[in-house]
Every structure is written in C-alpha cells, then in structure tokens.
Design a protein around this motif. Structure first.
Motif, mmCIF file in Angstrom:
data_model
loop_
_atom_site.group_PDB
_atom_site.id
_atom_site.type_symbol
_atom_site.label_atom_id
_atom_site.label_comp_id
_atom_site.label_asym_id
_atom_site.label_seq_id
_atom_site.Cartn_x
_atom_site.Cartn_y
_atom_site.Cartn_z
ATOM 1 N N LEU A 99 -45.739 -35.019 29.628
ATOM 2 C CA LEU A 99 -47.068 -35.550 29.958
ATOM 3 C C LEU A 99 -48.097 -34.424 29.972
ATOM 4 C CD1 LEU A 99 -48.408 -38.241 30.699
ATOM 5 C CD2 LEU A 99 -48.023 -37.694 33.095
ATOM 6 N N LEU A 100 -47.754 -33.292 30.581
ATOM 7 C CA LEU A 100 -48.663 -32.153 30.649
ATOM 8 C C LEU A 100 -48.854 -31.500 29.280
ATOM 9 C CD1 LEU A 100 -47.439 -30.508 33.990
ATOM 10 C CD2 LEU A 100 -49.667 -31.580 33.589
ATOM 11 N N GLN A 101 -47.798 -31.453 28.485
ATOM 12 C CA GLN A 101 -47.908 -30.886 27.140
ATOM 13 C C GLN A 101 -48.860 -31.699 26.277
ATOM 14 O OE1 GLN A 101 -43.462 -30.448 26.272
ATOM 15 N NE2 GLN A 101 -44.300 -28.819 25.012
ATOM 16 N N ARG A 102 -48.698 -33.005 26.298
ATOM 17 C CA ARG A 102 -49.511 -33.871 25.436
ATOM 18 C C ARG A 102 -50.983 -33.825 25.793
ATOM 19 N NH1 ARG A 102 -46.820 -38.701 22.620
ATOM 20 N NH2 ARG A 102 -48.904 -39.583 22.817
ATOM 21 N N SER A 103 -51.287 -33.559 27.071
ATOM 22 C CA SER A 103 -52.691 -33.510 27.484
ATOM 23 C C SER A 103 -53.267 -32.099 27.396
ATOM 24 C CB SER A 103 -52.833 -34.046 28.910
ATOM 25 O OG SER A 103 -52.089 -33.248 29.820
ATOM 26 N N GLY A 104 -52.447 -31.152 26.945
ATOM 27 C CA GLY A 104 -52.927 -29.781 26.786
ATOM 28 C C GLY A 104 -53.016 -29.001 28.084
ATOM 29 N N ASP A 105 -52.311 -29.479 29.121
ATOM 30 C CA ASP A 105 -52.372 -28.829 30.428
ATOM 31 C C ASP A 105 -51.157 -27.951 30.711
ATOM 32 O OD1 ASP A 105 -54.842 -30.045 31.552
ATOM 33 O OD2 ASP A 105 -53.725 -31.904 31.245
ATOM 34 N N LEU A 106 -50.397 -27.625 29.681
ATOM 35 C CA LEU A 106 -49.201 -26.798 29.877
ATOM 36 C C LEU A 106 -48.891 -25.995 28.626
ATOM 37 C CD1 LEU A 106 -46.645 -26.355 31.830
ATOM 38 C CD2 LEU A 106 -45.484 -27.908 30.258
ATOM 39 N N ARG A 107 -48.583 -24.731 28.845
ATOM 40 C CA ARG A 107 -48.078 -23.888 27.766
ATOM 41 C C ARG A 107 -46.638 -23.534 28.122
ATOM 42 N NH1 ARG A 107 -49.980 -17.659 26.473
ATOM 43 N NH2 ARG A 107 -48.189 -17.130 25.146
ATOM 44 N N VAL A 108 -45.691 -23.976 27.330
ATOM 45 C CA VAL A 108 -44.265 -23.778 27.621
ATOM 46 C C VAL A 108 -43.863 -22.308 27.420
ATOM 47 C CG1 VAL A 108 -41.918 -24.344 26.899
ATOM 48 C CG2 VAL A 108 -43.642 -26.150 27.074
ATOM 49 N N VAL A 109 -43.129 -21.787 28.397
ATOM 50 C CA VAL A 109 -42.649 -20.404 28.327
ATOM 51 C C VAL A 109 -41.118 -20.379 28.182
ATOM 52 C CG1 VAL A 109 -42.531 -18.192 29.533
ATOM 53 C CG2 VAL A 109 -44.586 -19.615 29.735
ATOM 54 N N VAL A 110 -40.418 -21.156 28.994
ATOM 55 C CA VAL A 110 -38.957 -21.264 28.922
ATOM 56 C C VAL A 110 -38.596 -22.748 28.894
ATOM 57 C CG1 VAL A 110 -36.760 -20.762 30.045
ATOM 58 C CG2 VAL A 110 -38.629 -19.108 30.200
ATOM 59 N N ASP A 111 -37.765 -23.137 27.934
ATOM 60 C CA ASP A 111 -37.433 -24.554 27.756
ATOM 61 C C ASP A 111 -35.924 -24.759 27.712
ATOM 62 O OD1 ASP A 111 -37.209 -27.200 27.095
ATOM 63 O OD2 ASP A 111 -38.587 -27.141 25.397
ATOM 64 N N THR A 112 -35.340 -25.173 28.831
ATOM 65 C CA THR A 112 -33.890 -25.372 28.863
ATOM 66 C C THR A 112 -33.499 -26.831 28.587
ATOM 67 O OG1 THR A 112 -33.726 -25.762 31.268
ATOM 68 C CG2 THR A 112 -33.622 -23.472 30.500
ATOM 69 N N ARG A 113 -34.432 -27.596 28.004
ATOM 70 C CA ARG A 113 -34.057 -28.915 27.480
ATOM 71 C C ARG A 113 -33.207 -28.726 26.228
ATOM 72 N NH1 ARG A 113 -40.016 -31.420 27.098
ATOM 73 N NH2 ARG A 113 -40.258 -29.359 26.142
ATOM 74 N N LYS A 114 -33.336 -27.573 25.618
ATOM 75 C CA LYS A 114 -32.558 -27.238 24.426
ATOM 76 C C LYS A 114 -31.295 -26.498 24.879
ATOM 77 C CE LYS A 114 -36.945 -26.510 22.019
ATOM 78 N NZ LYS A 114 -37.847 -25.501 21.419
ATOM 79 N N PRO A 115 -30.115 -27.089 24.693
ATOM 80 C CA PRO A 115 -28.874 -26.443 25.151
ATOM 81 C C PRO A 115 -28.716 -25.006 24.664
ATOM 82 C CG PRO A 115 -28.419 -28.699 24.550
ATOM 83 C CD PRO A 115 -29.853 -28.434 24.135
ATOM 84 N N ALA A 116 -29.104 -24.735 23.422
ATOM 85 C CA ALA A 116 -28.965 -23.374 22.881
ATOM 86 C C ALA A 116 -29.846 -22.393 23.643
ATOM 87 C CB ALA A 116 -29.316 -23.362 21.394
#
Length: 343
Positions: A197-214
């Motif tokens: 929700l925050l990504q789509r509205s431009g209110d978040l810049r992702v730094v670490v993403d552990t949704r990706k198992p790798a």
C-alpha cells in the motif's frame, strides 16, 4: 453356551484392541485459543484460510483466534495463560528457551520473514545507507516483535546499536500507513499489505525485502523460518492429538494457498483485510506468495539462523547454551502431509 462365550471373548478382544486406536485419535482438547499479532497480514494468511475454509472445524476443533498489535503481545498472551498457541515468528521459540520458558514450533506458515524495511522518502529524501537511520524514528508492528528483531539485526550488520534509533509501535494496519504518510516515522519495518500500500502511493522506498526467500537467506545467512504455530512444550506433549489436528488444518491451508490465484484469496479473506484497495491486496499477495510455506515443514537449519540473528543484538543469548532441536518438531507435519498429500 460355548457360542455366547466365544462372542463375548471376541467382543472383549475387539474392545481392547480398538480402544487404544480410538483414544489415540480423540482430541484431548477441542477448544483452542490461538493468539496472533496482526491477523490481516499475509504472514498469517494460512491461519486465516484454515479458519475461513473450515479446516479447523473439519479436524474437530473449536478455535478462537485472538488478534494483537504484534507478535510479542501474542506471545505474552500464551505466557500469561489467556491463550494456548501462538501463530507467530519462529525466533520466539529460541528466545523463550533462553529465558527458561521453552516453546516448540510444530508447523510452518512462512518460508521467509516477509518483513520489509523501508524509508520515508519525505523525511529521508537523501537516504544512502542503513547508517543514515541513526537518530531516526522507526516504526515496527510492536516492540519486541519479529519486525523489531529484524530491524535490530539489519542495524547491527551496519554497525548500529538498537539504542541508536527510536522504535515506535505502529501496528500492522491503517495506523502504520498513517504514521508513514504523516511523517511521524522516518522508516518502517512491516509486512504486506501495509508495505505494498505504501509502495503504490509513493510513501515508501524499500531497503531490505525478505518477501523474497533468496534475499532473506542473503540477509540472514541461511534459511530463516517465519510464521508458525508454536506452543509451550508441556502443551505440545500433553495434547499431541490436538496439536496434530491444528497441524493438519494449517498444512491443508498452506497447500490451498499454493494452488490459489488472487481472485480465490479475495473471495475468502474478510473485507477488512483489503484496507480499502483490492488491487493493492492482490499485488501484496503475489509478492508474499513465494515466501509462504508449501508444506509446513520447518527447515532443520532454521533454528541456527534464528539464533544468529537474535545473538547479533543480545550478548546473553550469544553465550547461552541452547538445545535448538527442542525448539521445533516436524513429526506432526510429516503425518499431516501423509494425510493430505494434495491439500
């Protein structure tokens, strides 16, 4: 007379041989309270699916799910005796053994933590590295929860101490979104659907993403088991048939999710989970799906990874002598997969 005696003897034999089987299948406890911290999160989707599709009831269980603001509070409910089982982060089993209150995980919901650390582009427009978080306000679901633990781990890898930032509990729903959009926090460690929700509205810049198992394995240096059902060891040992029934339901839910499309999920989850935007929820599901367990099996090396993460910010835990094999069991999962090979 002889015939009557023979029939009586046969009936007695049947009773003595059948009774243990019947007792073995009977649930020692049919009413179970499960504490969860942020039930609407994809992190706990198998729990919701098992509830909504009637998998718990199919196993003879009357399950009451109590929702809390974060995993730490859900754990407190079980420690305090108001709940029987936690649907929460695996690492709590390691932490609690060190505290002399052993917990045991018995079925996995998440292969990877699904936690995302991101910064607020309004208050940190020039963010370059984790070091820039020093002195900043960072939102987590609840202090002491898995989102807080991952934050501390990432900070430690960057040479920062937990005390170098201000941690604020913002929950796992609209409150977390509002905290970011209003600038109350400079960064957030949270999960979907909040993150999407925050990504789509431009209110978040992702730094670490552990949704990706790798990426989760890269961050933590090994498999990091996430959401699971765990309970005090005495509960698991005293109510094995009840634990088996709970495991069966979650394994069925895990397998249903792997075969489901976004439209299937939308039809099953409560409307409130969508946070007012179905498109965002669908995007969040597609992002989280690879991190959900397909079969409930807890990776044998997972406890070691969890201990490393916890020990990086807790010297006492690093020095503790723990029996990591006691933090989990796959016995119930193996039986559940044999019973429901296709879900």
């Amino acid at each position: 007379m002889q015939r009557r005696q023979w029939l009586a003897a046969a009936a007695a034999l049947t009773a003595t041989t059948a009774a243990p089987w019947v007792r073995a299948q009977a649930l020692e406890k049919t009413k179970v309270t499960i504490a969860v911290g942020g039930k609407n999160l994809f992190y706990y989707l198998p729990l919701t699916i098992a509830e909504q599709l009637g998998y718990f009831k199919a196993e003879g269980l009357d399950v009451n799910i109590v929702d809390f603001a974060g995993g730490a509070r859900a754990l407190q409910a079980v420690v305090g005796g108001s709940a029987d089982v936690v649907s929460g982060a695996f690492e709590h089993t390691v932490n609690m053994q060190a505290k002399g209150q052993p917990m045991r995980a018995f079925v996995l919901q998440g292969l990877a933590p699904q936690i995302v650390l991101g910064v607020n582009p309004r208050t940190l427009p020039n963010f370059q590295s984790i070091a820039d978080l020093k002195g900043r306000k960072i939102g987590v679901t609840a202090p002491g929860s898995s989102t807080h633990i991952m934050l501390n781990f990432v900070l430690a890898k960057a040479g920062l101490k937990p005390s170098d930032v201000s941690v604020i509990g913002v929950g796992a729903s609209n409150g977390a979104v509002a905290a970011m959009r209003s600038g109350q926090i400079d960064a957030i460690s949270n999960l979907d659907p909040v993150i999407t929700l925050l990504q789509r509205s431009g209110d978040l810049r992702v730094v670490v993403d552990t949704r990706k198992p790798a990426e989760a394995e890269r961050v933590f240096g090994g498999p990091m088991p996430a959401g699971c059902l765990y309970a005090p060891v005495p509960f698991v040992e005293r109510y094995p048939n009840t634990v088996q029934a709970l495991t069966n339901a979650i394994v069925r839910a895990n397998k249903w999710i792997q075969q489901a499309g976004p439209g299937d999920i939308i039809k099953v989850v409560p409307e409130s989970y969508l946070l007012g935007d179905r498109a965002v929820y669908i995007d969040g599901f597609l992002a989280a799906k690879p991190a959900l367990s397909p079969d409930g099996v807890i990776p044998p090396k997972g406890p070691e990874t969890a201990l490393r993460a916890l020990a990086s910010v807790d010297d006492k835990l690093a020095a503790a002598k723990l029996d990591l094999t006691a933090t989990y069991t796959n016995t119930f999962v193996q039986k559940a997969n044999a019973k429901y090979p296709k879900g």
